[in-house]
Design a protein around this motif. Structure first.
Motif, PDB file in Angstrom:
ATOM      1  N   ARG A  98       0.822  -1.212   0.000  1.00  0.00           N
ATOM      2  CA  ARG A  98       0.000   0.000   0.000  1.00  0.00           C
ATOM      3  C   ARG A  98       0.857   1.264   0.000  1.00  0.00           C
ATOM      4  NH1 ARG A  98      -2.795  -3.912   2.860  1.00  0.00           N
ATOM      5  NH2 ARG A  98      -5.044  -4.036   2.420  1.00  0.00           N
ATOM      6  N   LEU A  99       1.972   1.214   0.747  1.00  0.00           N
ATOM      7  CA  LEU A  99       2.843   2.387   0.813  1.00  0.00           C
ATOM      8  C   LEU A  99       3.547   2.649  -0.519  1.00  0.00           C
ATOM      9  CD1 LEU A  99       4.456   2.041   4.362  1.00  0.00           C
ATOM     10  CD2 LEU A  99       2.609   3.564   3.644  1.00  0.00           C
ATOM     11  N   ILE A 100       3.871   1.606  -1.260  1.00  0.00           N
ATOM     12  CA  ILE A 100       4.470   1.790  -2.589  1.00  0.00           C
ATOM     13  C   ILE A 100       3.490   2.520  -3.509  1.00  0.00           C
ATOM     14  CG2 ILE A 100       5.240   0.591  -4.675  1.00  0.00           C
ATOM     15  CD1 ILE A 100       6.464  -1.545  -2.866  1.00  0.00           C
ATOM     16  N   VAL A 142       1.823   7.868  -5.997  1.00  0.00           N
ATOM     17  CA  VAL A 142       0.885   8.986  -6.072  1.00  0.00           C
ATOM     18  C   VAL A 142       1.596  10.306  -5.777  1.00  0.00           C
ATOM     19  CG1 VAL A 142      -1.132  10.042  -4.949  1.00  0.00           C
ATOM     20  CG2 VAL A 142      -1.166   7.619  -5.549  1.00  0.00           C
ATOM     21  N   LEU A 143       2.495  10.300  -4.792  1.00  0.00           N
ATOM     22  CA  LEU A 143       3.168  11.531  -4.362  1.00  0.00           C
ATOM     23  C   LEU A 143       4.282  11.967  -5.311  1.00  0.00           C
ATOM     24  CD1 LEU A 143       3.497  10.900  -0.504  1.00  0.00           C
ATOM     25  CD2 LEU A 143       1.826  12.340  -1.671  1.00  0.00           C
ATOM     26  N   THR A 144       5.054  11.014  -5.835  1.00  0.00           N
ATOM     27  CA  THR A 144       6.275  11.384  -6.569  1.00  0.00           C
ATOM     28  C   THR A 144       6.397  10.752  -7.947  1.00  0.00           C
ATOM     29  OG1 THR A 144       7.501   9.549  -5.550  1.00  0.00           O
ATOM     30  CG2 THR A 144       7.545  11.666  -4.405  1.00  0.00           C
ATOM     31  N   GLY A 145       5.371  10.051  -8.411  1.00  0.00           N
ATOM     32  CA  GLY A 145       5.471   9.349  -9.687  1.00  0.00           C
ATOM     33  C   GLY A 145       5.676  10.247 -10.880  1.00  0.00           C
ATOM     34  N   HIS A 146       5.353  11.552 -10.767  1.00  0.00           N
ATOM     35  CA  HIS A 146       5.471  12.491 -11.893  1.00  0.00           C
ATOM     36  C   HIS A 146       6.856  13.120 -12.005  1.00  0.00           C
ATOM     37  CE1 HIS A 146       4.631  14.946  -8.363  1.00  0.00           C
ATOM     38  NE2 HIS A 146       5.144  15.971  -8.995  1.00  0.00           N
ATOM     39  N   MET A 147       7.744  12.855 -11.035  1.00  0.00           N
ATOM     40  CA  MET A 147       9.062  13.497 -11.011  1.00  0.00           C
ATOM     41  C   MET A 147      10.075  12.743 -11.865  1.00  0.00           C
ATOM     42  SD  MET A 147       9.476  14.357  -6.954  1.00  0.00           S
ATOM     43  CE  MET A 147       8.285  15.366  -6.072  1.00  0.00           C
ATOM     44  N   LEU A 204      10.639   5.751 -10.272  1.00  0.00           N
ATOM     45  CA  LEU A 204      10.712   4.747  -9.212  1.00  0.00           C
ATOM     46  C   LEU A 204      11.816   5.041  -8.197  1.00  0.00           C
ATOM     47  CD1 LEU A 204      10.079   1.334 -11.042  1.00  0.00           C
ATOM     48  CD2 LEU A 204       8.618   2.469  -9.369  1.00  0.00           C
ATOM     49  N   ALA A 205      12.872   5.741  -8.604  1.00  0.00           N
ATOM     50  CA  ALA A 205      13.922   6.107  -7.647  1.00  0.00           C
ATOM     51  C   ALA A 205      13.366   7.095  -6.622  1.00  0.00           C
ATOM     52  CB  ALA A 205      15.122   6.717  -8.376  1.00  0.00           C
ATOM     53  N   GLN A 206      12.563   8.049  -7.082  1.00  0.00           N
ATOM     54  CA  GLN A 206      11.916   8.981  -6.154  1.00  0.00           C
ATOM     55  C   GLN A 206      10.919   8.239  -5.267  1.00  0.00           C
ATOM     56  OE1 GLN A 206      13.095  11.847  -5.931  1.00  0.00           O
ATOM     57  NE2 GLN A 206      13.408  12.915  -7.856  1.00  0.00           N
ATOM     58  N   VAL A 207      10.204   7.305  -5.851  1.00  0.00           N
ATOM     59  CA  VAL A 207       9.255   6.483  -5.094  1.00  0.00           C
ATOM     60  C   VAL A 207       9.976   5.747  -3.970  1.00  0.00           C
ATOM     61  CG1 VAL A 207       7.779   4.421  -5.210  1.00  0.00           C
ATOM     62  CG2 VAL A 207       7.580   6.197  -6.959  1.00  0.00           C
ATOM     63  N   SER A 208      11.180   5.216  -4.264  1.00  0.00           N
ATOM     64  CA  SER A 208      11.916   4.437  -3.265  1.00  0.00           C
ATOM     65  C   SER A 208      12.325   5.298  -2.070  1.00  0.00           C
ATOM     66  CB  SER A 208      13.160   3.795  -3.895  1.00  0.00           C
ATOM     67  OG  SER A 208      14.182   4.757  -4.119  1.00  0.00           O
ATOM     68  N   VAL A 209      12.693   6.570  -2.327  1.00  0.00           N
ATOM     69  CA  VAL A 209      13.106   7.453  -1.238  1.00  0.00           C
ATOM     70  C   VAL A 209      11.913   7.791  -0.348  1.00  0.00           C
ATOM     71  CG1 VAL A 209      14.167   9.653  -0.632  1.00  0.00           C
ATOM     72  CG2 VAL A 209      14.970   8.405  -2.638  1.00  0.00           C
ATOM     73  N   ASN A 244      18.097  11.220 -18.231  1.00  0.00           N
ATOM     74  CA  ASN A 244      16.751  11.055 -18.801  1.00  0.00           C
ATOM     75  C   ASN A 244      16.046   9.805 -18.270  1.00  0.00           C
ATOM     76  OD1 ASN A 244      14.629  12.038 -20.369  1.00  0.00           O
ATOM     77  ND2 ASN A 244      15.194  10.747 -22.120  1.00  0.00           N
ATOM     78  N   TYR A 245      16.146   9.580 -16.942  1.00  0.00           N
ATOM     79  CA  TYR A 245      15.380   8.507 -16.318  1.00  0.00           C
ATOM     80  C   TYR A 245      13.922   8.969 -16.211  1.00  0.00           C
ATOM     81  CZ  TYR A 245      19.727   6.158 -14.933  1.00  0.00           C
ATOM     82  OH  TYR A 245      20.939   5.500 -14.937  1.00  0.00           O
ATOM     83  N   ALA A 246      13.032   8.185 -16.789  1.00  0.00           N
ATOM     84  CA  ALA A 246      11.649   8.624 -16.981  1.00  0.00           C
ATOM     85  C   ALA A 246      10.849   8.659 -15.684  1.00  0.00           C
ATOM     86  CB  ALA A 246      10.959   7.697 -17.975  1.00  0.00           C
ATOM     87  N   ALA A 247       9.783   9.479 -15.716  1.00  0.00           N
ATOM     88  CA  ALA A 247       8.820   9.518 -14.620  1.00  0.00           C
ATOM     89  C   ALA A 247       7.852   8.351 -14.758  1.00  0.00           C
ATOM     90  CB  ALA A 247       8.069  10.837 -14.631  1.00  0.00           C
ATOM     91  N   GLU A 248       7.170   8.019 -13.666  1.00  0.00           N
ATOM     92  CA  GLU A 248       6.203   6.928 -13.680  1.00  0.00           C
ATOM     93  C   GLU A 248       4.874   7.354 -14.294  1.00  0.00           C
ATOM     94  OE1 GLU A 248       6.110   3.353 -12.372  1.00  0.00           O
ATOM     95  OE2 GLU A 248       7.992   3.981 -13.275  1.00  0.00           O
ATOM     96  N   GLN A 249       4.543   8.643 -14.180  1.00  0.00           N
ATOM     97  CA  GLN A 249       3.295   9.149 -14.737  1.00  0.00           C
ATOM     98  C   GLN A 249       3.551  10.533 -15.302  1.00  0.00           C
ATOM     99  OE1 GLN A 249       1.168   8.553 -11.027  1.00  0.00           O
ATOM    100  NE2 GLN A 249       1.181  10.757 -10.585  1.00  0.00           N
ATOM    101  N   ASP A 250       2.722  10.932 -16.263  1.00  0.00           N
ATOM    102  CA  ASP A 250       2.993  12.168 -16.998  1.00  0.00           C
ATOM    103  C   ASP A 250       2.402  13.418 -16.360  1.00  0.00           C
ATOM    104  OD1 ASP A 250       0.358  11.615 -17.409  1.00  0.00           O
ATOM    105  OD2 ASP A 250       0.478  11.415 -19.592  1.00  0.00           O
ATOM    106  N   ARG A 251       1.782  13.293 -15.209  1.00  0.00           N
ATOM    107  CA  ARG A 251       1.197  14.458 -14.541  1.00  0.00           C
ATOM    108  C   ARG A 251       1.224  14.248 -13.033  1.00  0.00           C
ATOM    109  NH1 ARG A 251      -3.436  13.144 -12.232  1.00  0.00           N
ATOM    110  NH2 ARG A 251      -4.541  11.273 -12.935  1.00  0.00           N
TER     111      ARG A 251
END
Length: 425
Positions: free
Chosen positions: A74-76, A81-86, A90-95, A194-201
Motif C-alpha cells: 500500500r505504501l508503494i 501517487v506523491l512522486t510518480g510524476h518526477m 521509481l527512484a523517487q518512489v523508493s526514497v 533522462n530517467y523517466a517519470a512513472e506518470q505524466d502528470r
C-alpha cells in the motif's frame, strides 16, 4: 588496551562474527590485566537488565508483523501517487517509501533488502543502471533509520542515558530533510540521464487524499507512539509493547492479511533478529567496561582537545572518525561501543546530547552504506548482483548530499532541536 585493539582488529579481519570478536578481545583484556573473570559474567547479565532496552525486541517484532500485513504494498502505491510524476520515477518512489517505512521497520538494512526485492527488478526494466539502483535503494535506508521508531535511536538513548522520546522527535525533521536531499540528488542525476517519470502528470488532490485514506493506519503509527510517549501514556518500552499489539490488530482484523503461517514465520525471524542484537549488546558491555577501566574516554578527550581549536573542530573530528569506522564496523556495535566514549566529550564542549545523537546516527548509519564492509551496501549489491566498485561510484553523489545535510544540521542545531524543545520544553 593495546592487546584489546590488536585482538579486535585481527579477529575482525579473519571474518569472525562481530559479537564474538568483541567478546573474545574483551576477555583477553581481562586476562592481561588480571581482572576477576566474574566481572565478565556480571557485566553480561547486568547489560540485559535494562527496562528501556525492552523496546528493542518489541519494535523488531512489531516491524516484522507490519511487514506481513500488506502495508508495504500500500505504501508503494501511495509513494507513486506523491512522486510518480518526477524525474527519476521509481527512484523517487523508493526514497519516499523509505520515509514511510521509517515508522514500521526502523532498520536501514531491512528497508534496503525489502526495496531491492520489490523495486529493484522494476527499476532495471525501466532503464535505471544497476549501480544507480543499488545506490539509491541502499542510501534510502538512512531515512528509514532516522524516522521514529528507530532501533538505533533507542540504543543510543539507552547507552547514553538520553531521553528516547526527545530522540524520536528529533529524528523527524532530519529524516524528512534526508529524504529531500536524496530526492534532489535523484532529480539532478535522473534529468541528466533522462530517467523517466512513472506518470505524466502530478496526482490530483483527490488521489492524494485517497492515498492517505488507504494508508491511514500505517501513517498514524509513529504519530501515536510519539504522542503517547510525550503525554505519559506509556514509556518507550511500553510503546514497543503497544506497537506489537497495534501491528497484530491492524494485520489480523483491519487488513486481514496476517495468517497463522505468516505469524509463525514472523516469530521465527524476530527471534533470530533479536538474538543477534542482544548477543552484540551483552558482549559490548564487557568491551565498554574495559574502555572505562582503562580511562580511554579521558585520554581521547585530552588528545582531541590538544589538536582541536574549538567545539566544532572537536565535533567534526569525531564525525569524520565515525564515518570511517562505520565503513568497517556495524552501526549497532558502534553505538554500543563509541557512545560512552564520545558523548561525554561533545557534551563537555557544549553540544546537546540529542543534537549530537542525530549527527552521530546519520554519519554512523551512512558508514554501513559505503565500502569496504558496509552491511547495507553488501545487502543491496548482493540482491541486485551489482559490483562493489560500480556501487561506490554511483553512491558518491548521495553520500555528498548527506554530508552536506550533516554540515547544515551541525551548524544549525535548532533544526534538530525544534520539535523536542517545542513538545518537551
Amino acid at each position: 588496551m593495546i592487546l584489546l585493539v590488536i585482538a579486535f582488529i585481527l579477529l575482525l579481519v579473519l571474518g569472525m562474527p562481530v559479537a564474538f570478536t568483541i567478546g573474545i578481545s574483551s576477555l583477553l583484556f581481562f586476562v592481561s590485566e588480571s581482572l576477576p573473570l566474574q566481572v565478565v559474567i556480571q557485566r553480561m547479565v547486568t547489560s540485559t537488565q535494562s527496562f528501556p532496552l525492552l523496546a528493542v525486541p518489541f519494535f523488531v517484532l512489531a516491524g516484522n508483523l507490519m511487514n506481513e500485513t500488506g502495508i508495504t504494498r500500500r505504501l508503494i502505491a501511495f509513494s507513486k501517487v506523491l512522486t510518480g510524476h518526477m524525474y527519476g520515477g521509481l527512484a523517487q518512489v523508493s526514497v519516499v517509501l523509505s520515509a514511510l517505512m521509517g515508522g514500521i521497520s526502523g532498520s536501514a538494512t531491512a528497508d534496503a533488502a525489502m526495496e531491492c526485492r520489490i523495486l529493484g527488478p522494476d527499476m532495471e526494466k525501466k532503464g535505471f543502471s544497476r549501480g544507480f539502483t543499488a545506490a539509491i535503494l541502499a542510501m534510502g535506508g538512512l531515512v528509514t533509520a532516522t524516522i521514529p521508531p528507530s532501533i538505533g535511536l533507542i540504543l543510543f538513548g539507552v547507552v547514553g542515558e538520553v531521553s528516547i522520546g526527545k530522540l524520536f522527535l528529533a529524528g523527524i525533521v532530519p529524516g524528512l530533510l534526508t529524504m529531500i536531499f536524496l530526492m534532489i540528488a535523484v532529480y539532478i542525476i535522473s534529468r541528466k540521464r533522462n530517467y523517466a517519470a512513472e506518470q505524466d502528470r502530478p496526482s490530483s488532490p483527490k488521489e492524494v487524499v485517497s492515498g492517505i485514506y488507504h494508508n491511514l493506519w500505517a501513517l498514524l503509527f509513529p504519530v501515536i507512539l510519539i504522542v503517547g510517549i510525550r503525554f505519559g501514556l506509556f514509556t518507550a518500552s511500553e510503546a514497543g509493547a503497544f506497537a506489537v499489539v497495534y501491528a497484530f490488530v491492524i494485520g489480523k482484523f483491519v487488513y486481514k492479511e496476517l495468517t497463522m503461517p505468516k505469524l509463525a514465520e514472523v516469530l521465527k525471524h524476530s527471534a533470530k533478529d533479536i538474538s543477534i542484537v542482544m548477543l552484540i549488546i551483552i558482549c559490548s558491555s564487557i568491551f565498554g567496561y574495559a574502555v572505562v577501566y582503562d580511562q580511554l574516554p579521558q585520554t581521547l578527550a585530552g588528545f582531541i582537545n590538544t589538536v582541536a581549536a574549538g567545539p566544532y573542530v572537536v565535533l567534526f573530528i569525531i564525525l569524520i572518525f565515525l564515518f570511517f569506522i562505520g565503513m568497517i564496523m556495524e552501526a549497532t556495535v558502534n553505538v554500543l561501543i563509541l557512545v560512552p566514549i564520545f558523548l561525554p566529550i561533545v557534551t563537555e564542549v557544549g553540544f546537546d546530547p540529542v543534537h549530537f545523537g542525530m549527527l552521530f546516527f546519520l554519519v554512523n548509519t551512512m558508514g554501513g552504506m559505503t565500502p569496504p564492509v558496509g552491511v547495507t551496501m553488501y545487502t543491496a549489491c548482493s540482491l541486485l548482483g551489482c559490483p562493489i566498485e560500480v556501487y561506490a561510484k554511483e553512491a558518491l553523489p548521495f553520500i555528498l548530499a548527506v554530508a552536506l545535510l550533516v554540515i547544515v544540521l551541525a551548524f544549525l542545531p535548532q533544526i534538530v532541536m525544534f520539535l523536542p524543545n517545542l513538545v518537551f520544553g
